[in-house]
Scaffold this motif. Structure first.
Motif, PDB file in Angstrom:
ATOM      1  N   CYS A  27      -4.061   1.074   1.860  1.00 30.71           N
ATOM      2  CA  CYS A  27      -3.003   1.337   0.640  1.00 30.71           C
ATOM      3  C   CYS A  27      -2.246  -0.063   0.662  1.00 30.71           C
ATOM      4  O   CYS A  27      -2.181  -0.593  -0.671  1.00 30.71           O
ATOM      5  N   ARG A  28      -2.153  -0.748   1.535  1.00 32.89           N
ATOM      6  CA  ARG A  28      -1.260  -2.084   1.653  1.00 32.89           C
ATOM      7  C   ARG A  28      -2.490  -3.178   0.941  1.00 32.89           C
ATOM      8  O   ARG A  28      -1.844  -4.097   0.351  1.00 32.89           O
ATOM      9  N   VAL A  29      -3.551  -3.103   1.626  1.00 32.08           N
ATOM     10  CA  VAL A  29      -4.680  -4.055   0.934  1.00 32.08           C
ATOM     11  C   VAL A  29      -4.783  -4.089  -0.488  1.00 32.08           C
ATOM     12  O   VAL A  29      -4.869  -4.962  -1.088  1.00 32.08           O
ATOM     13  N   PHE A  30      -5.007  -2.866  -0.697  1.00 32.82           N
ATOM     14  CA  PHE A  30      -5.463  -2.622  -2.417  1.00 32.82           C
ATOM     15  C   PHE A  30      -4.159  -2.528  -3.251  1.00 32.82           C
ATOM     16  O   PHE A  30      -4.187  -2.535  -4.499  1.00 32.82           O
ATOM     17  N   ASP A  31      -2.869  -2.345  -2.491  1.00 37.45           N
ATOM     18  CA  ASP A  31      -1.712  -2.205  -3.278  1.00 37.45           C
ATOM     19  C   ASP A  31      -1.771  -1.005  -4.110  1.00 37.45           C
ATOM     20  O   ASP A  31      -1.482  -0.988  -5.556  1.00 37.45           O
ATOM     21  N   VAL A  32      -2.153   0.168  -3.613  1.00 36.53           N
ATOM     22  CA  VAL A  32      -1.956   1.330  -4.251  1.00 36.53           C
ATOM     23  C   VAL A  32      -1.439   2.569  -3.363  1.00 36.53           C
ATOM     24  O   VAL A  32      -1.260   2.280  -2.056  1.00 36.53           O
ATOM     25  N   SER A  33      -1.087   3.627  -3.912  1.00 36.69           N
ATOM     26  CA  SER A  33      -0.596   4.877  -3.285  1.00 36.69           C
ATOM     27  C   SER A  33      -1.629   5.497  -2.522  1.00 36.69           C
ATOM     28  O   SER A  33      -2.782   5.324  -2.918  1.00 36.69           O
ATOM     29  N   MET A  34      -1.247   6.572  -1.619  1.00 39.05           N
ATOM     30  CA  MET A  34      -2.147   7.463  -1.092  1.00 39.05           C
ATOM     31  C   MET A  34      -2.930   7.968  -1.892  1.00 39.05           C
ATOM     32  O   MET A  34      -4.319   8.222  -1.578  1.00 39.05           O
ATOM     33  N   ASP A  35      -2.195   8.732  -3.030  1.00 36.20           N
ATOM     34  CA  ASP A  35      -2.921   9.450  -3.756  1.00 36.20           C
ATOM     35  C   ASP A  35      -4.164   8.676  -4.540  1.00 36.20           C
ATOM     36  O   ASP A  35      -5.260   9.102  -4.972  1.00 36.20           O
ATOM     37  N   GLN A  36      -3.831   7.352  -5.146  1.00 34.68           N
ATOM     38  CA  GLN A  36      -4.828   6.543  -5.655  1.00 34.68           C
ATOM     39  C   GLN A  36      -5.792   6.239  -4.748  1.00 34.68           C
ATOM     40  O   GLN A  36      -6.866   6.216  -4.945  1.00 34.68           O
ATOM     41  N   LEU A  37      -5.590   5.998  -3.350  1.00 35.70           N
ATOM     42  CA  LEU A  37      -6.703   5.740  -2.428  1.00 35.70           C
ATOM     43  C   LEU A  37      -7.534   6.727  -2.189  1.00 35.70           C
ATOM     44  O   LEU A  37      -8.731   6.639  -2.432  1.00 35.70           O
ATOM     45  N   ARG A  38      -6.866   7.935  -2.077  1.00 33.44           N
ATOM     46  CA  ARG A  38      -7.671   9.179  -1.938  1.00 33.44           C
ATOM     47  C   ARG A  38      -8.575   9.292  -2.957  1.00 33.44           C
ATOM     48  O   ARG A  38      -9.781   9.953  -2.990  1.00 33.44           O
ATOM     49  N   ASP A  39      -8.153   9.332  -4.408  1.00 34.67           N
ATOM     50  CA  ASP A  39      -9.097   9.385  -5.578  1.00 34.67           C
ATOM     51  C   ASP A  39     -10.029   8.504  -5.644  1.00 34.67           C
ATOM     52  O   ASP A  39     -10.891   8.922  -6.009  1.00 34.67           O
ATOM     53  N   ASN A  59      -8.591  -0.644 -13.240  1.00 39.38           N
ATOM     54  CA  ASN A  59      -7.362  -1.411 -13.517  1.00 39.38           C
ATOM     55  C   ASN A  59      -6.273  -1.176 -12.743  1.00 39.38           C
ATOM     56  O   ASN A  59      -5.030  -1.245 -12.888  1.00 39.38           O
ATOM     57  N   ILE A  60      -6.577  -0.592 -11.546  1.00 38.36           N
ATOM     58  CA  ILE A  60      -5.427  -0.372 -10.414  1.00 38.36           C
ATOM     59  C   ILE A  60      -5.370  -1.497  -9.386  1.00 38.36           C
ATOM     60  O   ILE A  60      -6.531  -2.099  -9.407  1.00 38.36           O
ATOM     61  N   HIS A  61      -4.487  -1.889  -9.015  1.00 43.47           N
ATOM     62  CA  HIS A  61      -4.571  -3.210  -8.309  1.00 43.47           C
ATOM     63  C   HIS A  61      -5.495  -3.241  -7.130  1.00 43.47           C
ATOM     64  O   HIS A  61      -5.483  -2.082  -6.534  1.00 43.47           O
ATOM     65  N   ALA A  62      -6.249  -4.109  -6.801  1.00 45.90           N
ATOM     66  CA  ALA A  62      -7.097  -4.380  -5.690  1.00 45.90           C
ATOM     67  C   ALA A  62      -7.293  -5.685  -5.622  1.00 45.90           C
ATOM     68  O   ALA A  62      -7.732  -6.545  -6.361  1.00 45.90           O
ATOM     69  N   LEU A  63      -7.235  -6.193  -4.613  1.00 54.86           N
ATOM     70  CA  LEU A  63      -7.434  -7.522  -4.021  1.00 54.86           C
ATOM     71  C   LEU A  63      -7.441  -8.605  -5.179  1.00 54.86           C
ATOM     72  O   LEU A  63      -8.235  -8.686  -5.787  1.00 54.86           O
TER      73      LEU A  63
END
Length: 63
Positions: A27-39, A59-63
């Motif tokens: 979540c920190r690496v990709f700058d996303v929420s847990m829900d966004q990561l799980r999705d 278009n969600i934050h990723a590296l």
């Protein structure tokens, strides 16, 4: 064969959603929420590169 570790530097990096430390780290690496990561993992699979590609396409934050 042992489970593949999800730590940076490994040949194949896997996101293990059952490990809270993995979820928090990615979540920190990709700058996303847990829900966004799980999705993203649900749609793209557990390999880090696939998840990163999916997040970029969405278009969600990723590296």
């Amino acid at each position: 064969m042992d489970n593949v570790s999800s730590h940076p530097g490994d040949a194949i990096r896997i996101i293990d959603l059952t490990r809270q430390t993995d979820v928090q780290f990615w979540c920190r690496v990709f700058d996303v929420s847990m829900d966004q990561l799980r999705d993203a993992v649900h749609h793209a699979g557990h390999q880090v590169e696939q998840v990163e590609r999916y997040l970029r396409q969405k278009n969600i934050h990723a590296l």
